[in-house]
Design a protein around this motif. Structure first.
Motif, mmCIF file in Angstrom:
data_model
loop_
_atom_site.group_PDB
_atom_site.id
_atom_site.type_symbol
_atom_site.label_atom_id
_atom_site.label_comp_id
_atom_site.label_asym_id
_atom_site.label_seq_id
_atom_site.Cartn_x
_atom_site.Cartn_y
_atom_site.Cartn_z
ATOM 1 N N ARG A 117 0.840 -1.196 0.000
ATOM 2 C CA ARG A 117 0.000 0.000 0.000
ATOM 3 C C ARG A 117 0.879 1.252 0.000
ATOM 4 N NH1 ARG A 117 -3.578 -0.913 5.003
ATOM 5 N NH2 ARG A 117 -2.363 -2.800 5.187
ATOM 6 N N PHE A 118 1.941 1.209 0.786
ATOM 7 C CA PHE A 118 2.817 2.372 0.853
ATOM 8 C C PHE A 118 3.435 2.685 -0.506
ATOM 9 C CE2 PHE A 118 7.056 4.196 1.454
ATOM 10 C CZ PHE A 118 6.710 5.350 2.117
ATOM 11 N N TRP A 119 3.956 1.626 -1.150
ATOM 12 C CA TRP A 119 4.674 1.876 -2.412
ATOM 13 C C TRP A 119 3.754 2.175 -3.582
ATOM 14 C CZ3 TRP A 119 9.204 3.628 -2.893
ATOM 15 C CH2 TRP A 119 10.202 3.303 -1.963
ATOM 16 N N HIS A 120 2.558 1.578 -3.558
ATOM 17 C CA HIS A 120 1.702 1.716 -4.735
ATOM 18 C C HIS A 120 0.622 2.771 -4.593
ATOM 19 C CE1 HIS A 120 3.638 -1.540 -6.824
ATOM 20 N NE2 HIS A 120 3.609 -2.241 -5.713
ATOM 21 N N ILE A 121 0.327 3.180 -3.354
ATOM 22 C CA ILE A 121 -0.693 4.233 -3.191
ATOM 23 C C ILE A 121 -0.072 5.493 -2.609
ATOM 24 C CG2 ILE A 121 -2.846 4.872 -2.087
ATOM 25 C CD1 ILE A 121 -3.490 1.883 -1.968
ATOM 26 N N THR A 122 0.547 5.329 -1.431
ATOM 27 C CA THR A 122 1.036 6.524 -0.736
ATOM 28 C C THR A 122 2.090 7.260 -1.551
ATOM 29 O OG1 THR A 122 0.718 5.248 1.269
ATOM 30 C CG2 THR A 122 1.864 7.345 1.476
ATOM 31 N N MET A 123 3.151 6.514 -1.945
ATOM 32 C CA MET A 123 4.267 7.185 -2.594
ATOM 33 C C MET A 123 3.878 7.917 -3.874
ATOM 34 S SD MET A 123 6.990 7.534 -1.044
ATOM 35 C CE MET A 123 8.502 7.680 -1.951
ATOM 36 N N PRO A 124 3.188 7.263 -4.810
ATOM 37 C CA PRO A 124 2.869 7.988 -6.051
ATOM 38 C C PRO A 124 2.046 9.256 -5.787
ATOM 39 C CG PRO A 124 2.412 5.651 -6.298
ATOM 40 C CD PRO A 124 2.722 5.873 -4.854
ATOM 41 N N LEU A 125 1.040 9.137 -4.916
ATOM 42 C CA LEU A 125 0.198 10.313 -4.655
ATOM 43 C C LEU A 125 0.985 11.407 -3.952
ATOM 44 C CD1 LEU A 125 -3.096 8.529 -3.609
ATOM 45 C CD2 LEU A 125 -2.706 9.923 -5.644
ATOM 46 N N LEU A 126 1.845 10.959 -3.034
ATOM 47 C CA LEU A 126 2.644 11.917 -2.280
ATOM 48 C C LEU A 126 3.608 12.655 -3.201
ATOM 49 C CD1 LEU A 126 3.141 12.552 0.812
ATOM 50 C CD2 LEU A 126 5.229 11.247 0.509
ATOM 51 N N LEU A 127 4.224 11.876 -4.100
ATOM 52 C CA LEU A 127 5.231 12.490 -4.962
ATOM 53 C C LEU A 127 4.610 13.536 -5.883
ATOM 54 C CD1 LEU A 127 7.692 9.617 -5.852
ATOM 55 C CD2 LEU A 127 8.078 11.640 -4.453
ATOM 56 N N VAL A 128 3.385 13.282 -6.306
ATOM 57 C CA VAL A 128 2.719 14.282 -7.140
ATOM 58 C C VAL A 128 2.585 15.585 -6.356
ATOM 59 C CG1 VAL A 128 0.539 14.909 -8.239
ATOM 60 C CG2 VAL A 128 1.473 12.607 -8.527
ATOM 61 N N ALA A 129 2.193 15.435 -5.078
ATOM 62 C CA ALA A 129 1.954 16.628 -4.279
ATOM 63 C C ALA A 129 3.249 17.347 -3.917
ATOM 64 C CB ALA A 129 1.177 16.262 -3.011
ATOM 65 N N VAL A 130 4.265 16.582 -3.514
ATOM 66 C CA VAL A 130 5.462 17.260 -3.007
ATOM 67 C C VAL A 130 6.576 17.354 -4.045
ATOM 68 C CG1 VAL A 130 4.950 16.534 -0.655
ATOM 69 C CG2 VAL A 130 6.587 15.236 -2.009
#
Lengths: 296, 534
Positions: free
Chosen positions: B427-440
């Motif tokens: 979940r971290f690698w496939h949901i959190t990271m991609p969405l986070l990277l877009v934002a930050v």
């Protein structure tokens, strides 16, 4: 084992593992907090260490006293002068920058004319470049101005303030325009119908609405200028005119080891007010910061 | 479009009068300001500051147009801001570009005209010049005067800075003239004997008469004074300076007049030297070693800092993101403390704590392991220290940014993933990271740019030390490009101030930063966002 049993077991182990996980995470937090605040505690302790040198310091000083603070006040170094310089230079820069950019942003937000978009995009592009890079050119320019008008030349606070103002224009115009855009134009238009001038609308209607965000941006600007070092150190040569950052850096460079305690006292007096403002206004400042770039 | 002065349309007489008055006041102020700027410009030009004069001129014209052309009234709101931006942001950038093509720096600070004025003002005593016999007089204040007699026997009085005057007995305080044609006395002066005159150390250094007709005592021939003649002559056709005493010809070699034997006339002057500075940056064998190290470390430092600071910040954000985590607010407040104190102060504190002899960290390590790294003298440990301090300074920023973004990620994604049986790690690698990277993402890039030019940290912690042995200009193992530029421009001991070369490196940094920013625009859609928001 039935499915139901399995699930409750799973829940039980889950809540247990959750507790363990929270405990573990709190432990990590403790380690991180020590990492985060140890240097600060160390400075606090140093500032109360009566012998004052780096070598003799312990985390909890023996016979703590105010000797370092007294030495700082004694006036061998113009510490209060530096502090005063920093306070007033940052204040003028922050307030001046905000006054100028808010007016400019209002113009960009409310009027429509050809070339406006191009101009805004250009401003955006220009402010992307770190002003630090044009350091040499800025220095040469100030020395050239000083040849003609010494009051605006090297070594003057006026020149420093002008550079700070100039460097903050781009980002602040953008930030402010963003905020003014969120204020509906209906407000302006209804006032306009009643015959108010644009200037009146701006000062009587828009500015009061902007007050909260203006305060936050002013504080962010203030903190940024207060902590600025390189331009101030390049421009100011007279010890009486140093800002606090330049003064403390020079002081530390000269005799950090022997007068560590005095330095620590100065650093605390200089740093704590900013820290307190920050922690009190945490959420607002963070909101404002993440819009802009990284703290300088 | 709104009107600027609606009160005019409702024109009562009083308003009209007020409006007229304001208009006149405005024009009057503008004329005064223009006069001041005109004076300022003339001073700049007479000092030879041409690029800055051009900038001031353009800005002044633009301001006048904006203030006088009615159609441009919306720009009046922004005019102060634009002027400040033009002067202190845009002009320095353009001037940096200009300087990078010149040899501006120590020994080449003045314009060609100023350098020539200095060179051509130099005089020498020719073997056979207009020669006089002299008698020296000295006033009570220590001022000297000479009584000169030319081969025809005419007498002249010569004082420093005043033209020679041919005088007879009784004129201007000249007393009785004796048989040798020398006055017995001159009012206010005492006659010196020939021995007194020869013994005086100062007398041979003084130029009598005006610059056009300067008389000086000849040390080689006692009792004789002669007219100084210009030593150098400029030939504008050939652009050479000729030494009239020796006949040596000095060629203009872009910034210096140089003889065939390689001798330079001082001072040199600033001149455009094309791409020489850039060639030096990219091809100079002496610089290659240090520069390669500096560039490599500059990139490694910026990338490693970014990764470490982001990783720790993200780690903390994820760890305490859960709503209702105990003491969440307290933990966050304590953890952002490093970010809230001016970095200069805390960098200095770290410098003290890492002090190899008496710093607390080194002491503790020694007590525990009997060994502590040489944080300042060993280049690798110095780099570790810098990364460590930067981690301490910057992780709170990423912690704040990431926890903000994490909270904005919708829970539906996680619920759906749980149903699909995804593990926490997945979940971290496939949901959190991609969405986070877009934002930050944009913040990561601006942080990279910031660290790429993180002058304060390097300069304050150790000034780029330890030094790189054998570097022709001052350079250290932990120097990054911008601190190296600073050394070039201001360190001033060995290489001297080399503004031209410093500016050229600045342009290289501009290109690196610019490329990264463009990539950022390209891949994050930031530019589109900007374009929409204008």
């Amino acid at each position: 084992m039935s499915n139901k049993q399995k699930r409750t077991q799973k829940h039980a182990s889950k809540s247990l593992s959750r507790k363990a996980s929270i405990g573990f995470r709190l432990l990590i937090a403790l380690v991180l907090i020590i990492f985060a605040i140890f240097p600060i505690l160390w400075v606090v302790s140093a500032s109360f260490n009566p012998t004052g040198s780096l070598a003799t310091q312990k985390l909890i000083p023996r016979n703590p006293g105010l000797g370092n603070y007294r030495e700082l006040m004694a006036g061998e170094y113009p510490f209060w002068r530096w502090f005063g310089n920093s306070v007033y230079i940052s204040a003028i820069s922050a307030v001046g920058s905000l006054a100028i950019t808010t007016v400019a942003a209002y113009g960009f937000s409310r009027f429509r004319y050809r070339g406006r978009k191009t101009m805004l995009k250009a401003i955006f592009l220009i402010q992307v470049f770190p002003t630090l890079l044009a350091l040499v050119a800025t220095f040469l320019m100030i020395s050239q101005i000083g040849e003609v008008i010494p009051a605006l030349g090297l070594g003057t606070h006026a020149a420093l303030i002008l550079i700070y103002l100039g460097g903050s224009m781009g980002i602040n115009i953008w930030l402010m325009k963003g905020y003014i855009d969120t204020i509906p134009r209906d407000i302006d238009e209804s006032a306009m119908v009643e015959g108010a001038s644009s200037w009146k609308i701006f000062t009587k209607l828009i500015l009061p609405l902007l007050r909260p965000i203006l305060i936050v941006i002013a504080i962010i600007n203030y903190i940024g200028t207060y902590g600025e070092f390189i331009l101030a150190s390049l421009l100011l040569k007279d010890a009486q005119k140093y800002t606090l950052m330049v003064g403390l850096q020079r002081f530390a460079a000269a005799q950090m080891d022997q007068r560590w305690g005095v330095f620590a006292a100065g650093a605390l007096i200089g740093g704590l007010p900013i820290m307190i403002i920050y922690l009190i206004l945490q959420d607002q400042i963070i909101g404002g910061l993440t819009v802009g770039a990284v703290k300088g | 479009m709104s009107t600027l002065a609606p009160n005019l349309t409702r024109g009562t007489k009083k308003n009209k009068g007020k409006y007229l008055f304001l208009q006149i006041l405005k024009v009057a102020i503008l004329i005064l300001a223009d006069a001041a700027i005109g004076w300022f410009l003339s001073q700049l030009i007479s000092n030879g500051f041409y690029p800055f004069s051009i900038a001031i001129f353009i800005i002044a014209v633009a301001v006048n147009i904006i203030l006088l052309v009615k159609k441009l009234f919306p720009l009046r709101w922004a005019v102060t801001g634009l002027v400040l931006m033009g002067l202190f942001t845009i002009y320095p950038i353009l001037f940096t570009v200009w300087v990078s093509f010149t040899n501006y720096g120590e020994g080449h600070l003045v314009t060609k005209q100023q350098a020539m004025d200095q060179i051509l003002a130099r005089k020498y005593l020719p073997e056979e010049g207009a020669a006089y016999e002299y008698t020296a007089f000295k006033s009570a204040d220590g001022d000297f005067a000479l009584w000169l007699i030319n081969p025809d026997g005419d007498g002249f009085l010569a004082k420093p800075g005043e033209p020679l005057s041919q005088l007879q007995e009784g004129e201007a305080g000249v007393g009785t003239i004796n048989a040798d044609g020398i006055p017995e006395s001159i009012e206010g002066y005492k006659k010196l004997s020939i021995f007194e005159a020869l013994a005086d150390q100062n007398l041979p250094e003084i130029q009598f008469g005006t610059a056009d007709e300067a008389i000086q005592i000849r040390k080689e021939k006692p009792g004789e004074a002669a007219q100084l003649v210009p030593k150098y002559e400029y030939d504008p056709d050939m652009d050479v300076v000729v030494d009239l005493e020796t006949g040596v010809v000095y060629q203009n070699l872009r910034g210096d007049f140089v003889s065939s034997s390689g001798q330079e006339l001082k001072p040199g002057f600033s001149a455009t030297i094309g791409l020489t500075n850039f060639k030096r940056f990219f091809t100079s064998p002496a610089l290659r070693g240090p520069l390669l190290r500096i560039v490599t470390w500059n990139f490694s430092f910026a990338i490693l800092s970014l990764l470490l600071n982001f990783a720790l910040g993200l780690f903390i954000a994820v760890l305490y993101n859960e709503p209702g985590f105990p003491l969440k607010k307290l933990i966050q407040t304590l953890l952002i403390i490093p970010y809230t104190i001016p970095a200069l102060l805390t960098i200095l504190v770290w410098r003290g704590m890492l002090n190899p002899e008496v710093g607390v960290i080194s002491e503790t390590l020694k007590a525990l392991f009997g060994w502590a790294p040489r944080w300042f003298s060993d280049q690798w440990w110095a780099k570790v220290a810098i990364l460590l301090i930067n981690l301490w300074l910057s992780y709170p920023y990423f912690m704040l940014v990431c926890s903000g973004s994490l909270q904005s990620i919708s829970h539906d994604y996680y619920d759906a993933a749980e149903v699909d049986g995804a593990s926490g790690w997945q979940r971290f690698w496939h949901i959190t990271m991609p969405l986070l990277l877009v934002a930050v993402g944009p913040l990561l890039i601006s942080s990279f740019v910031f660290n790429f030019n993180n002058f304060n940290l390097i300069y304050i912690f150790n000034g780029g030390n330890p030094p790189i042995a054998g570097s022709p200009t001052p350079a250290g193992h932990t120097d990054i490009l911008i601190s190296y530029v600073y050394n070039l421009a201001y360190a001033g001991q060995e290489g001297g101030m080399d503004y031209g070369f410093a500016a050229a490196i600045t342009i290289v940094i501009f290109f690196i930063v610019g490329t990264i920013t463009l990539l950022q625009f390209r891949f994050t859609g930031m530019w589109e966002e900007v374009s929409e928001n204008v």
